[in-house]
Motif scaffolding. Structure first.
Motif, PDB file in Angstrom:
ATOM      1  N   UNK A  13       0.849  -1.186   0.000  1.00  0.00           N
ATOM      2  CA  UNK A  13       0.000   0.000   0.000  1.00  0.00           C
ATOM      3  C   UNK A  13       0.887   1.240   0.000  1.00  0.00           C
ATOM      4  N   UNK A  14       0.752   2.029  -1.044  1.00  0.00           N
ATOM      5  CA  UNK A  14       1.580   3.227  -1.168  1.00  0.00           C
ATOM      6  C   UNK A  14       0.724   4.485  -1.146  1.00  0.00           C
ATOM      7  N   UNK A  15      -0.326   4.470  -0.341  1.00  0.00           N
ATOM      8  CA  UNK A  15      -1.233   5.599  -0.310  1.00  0.00           C
ATOM      9  C   UNK A  15      -0.712   6.758   0.548  1.00  0.00           C
ATOM     10  N   UNK A  16       0.253   6.496   1.416  1.00  0.00           N
ATOM     11  CA  UNK A  16       0.814   7.564   2.241  1.00  0.00           C
ATOM     12  C   UNK A  16       1.937   8.222   1.447  1.00  0.00           C
ATOM     13  N   UNK A  17       1.787   9.511   1.197  1.00  0.00           N
ATOM     14  CA  UNK A  17       2.790  10.222   0.416  1.00  0.00           C
ATOM     15  C   UNK A  17       3.726  11.054   1.277  1.00  0.00           C
ATOM     16  N   UNK A  18       3.202  11.607   2.376  1.00  0.00           N
ATOM     17  CA  UNK A  18       4.007  12.502   3.174  1.00  0.00           C
ATOM     18  C   UNK A  18       3.535  12.462   4.621  1.00  0.00           C
ATOM     19  N   UNK A  19       4.471  12.519   5.527  1.00  0.00           N
ATOM     20  CA  UNK A  19       4.147  12.576   6.950  1.00  0.00           C
ATOM     21  C   UNK A  19       4.542  13.944   7.489  1.00  0.00           C
ATOM     22  N   UNK A  20       3.685  14.504   8.296  1.00  0.00           N
ATOM     23  CA  UNK A  20       3.950  15.797   8.917  1.00  0.00           C
ATOM     24  C   UNK A  20       4.072  15.605  10.416  1.00  0.00           C
ATOM     25  N   UNK A  21       5.008  16.294  11.021  1.00  0.00           N
ATOM     26  CA  UNK A  21       5.173  16.265  12.461  1.00  0.00           C
ATOM     27  C   UNK A  21       4.565  17.540  13.017  1.00  0.00           C
ATOM     28  N   UNK A  22       3.602  17.378  13.899  1.00  0.00           N
ATOM     29  CA  UNK A  22       3.001  18.552  14.535  1.00  0.00           C
ATOM     30  C   UNK A  22       3.817  18.943  15.732  1.00  0.00           C
ATOM     31  N   UNK A  23       4.208  20.163  15.756  1.00  0.00           N
ATOM     32  CA  UNK A  23       5.001  20.665  16.892  1.00  0.00           C
ATOM     33  C   UNK A  23       4.086  21.471  17.798  1.00  0.00           C
ATOM     34  N   UNK A  24       4.049  21.086  19.051  1.00  0.00           N
ATOM     35  CA  UNK A  24       3.223  21.803  20.017  1.00  0.00           C
ATOM     36  C   UNK A  24       4.104  22.737  20.831  1.00  0.00           C
ATOM     37  N   UNK A  25       3.544  23.902  21.135  1.00  0.00           N
ATOM     38  CA  UNK A  25       4.327  24.879  21.911  1.00  0.00           C
ATOM     39  C   UNK A  25       3.861  24.933  23.342  1.00  0.00           C
TER      40      UNK A  25
END
Length: 83
Positions: free
Chosen positions: A71-83
């Motif tokens: 399965x190659x449906x994930x193209x990009x991962x984002x890291x959410x940065x919390x302050x």
């Protein structure tokens, strides 16, 4: 003048086989051997090993192996940065 033999494209693409083993007593294994082994083989071989284990598992469950694909449906991962 030195003569060198050119690498055959088939052999140059072959993977070098890595074999590691360690004998320990039951309960004395700290897991460091496994970590070292998987770091040494690299990311592509880890993915290949997971795929091979998955195919074995699905084959034993009776799933038609011809329908399997990665399965190659994930193209990009984002890291959410919390302050």
């Amino acid at each position: 003048m030195k003569r060198t033999k050119k690498a055959n494209s088939k052999t140059s693409r072959k993977r070098r086989r890595i074999v590691m083993e360690r004998l320990t007593k039951l309960g004395e294994d700290d897991g460091s051997f496994d970590v070292e082994n998987w770091h040494r083989v690299g990311p592509q071989r880890r993915i290949d090993a997971v795929w091979e284990l998955s195919v074995d598992h699905w084959g034993k469950k009776g799933i038609d192996l011809r329908t399997l694909k990665m399965d190659k449906s994930v193209e990009r991962l984002f890291v959410r940065r919390t302050k």
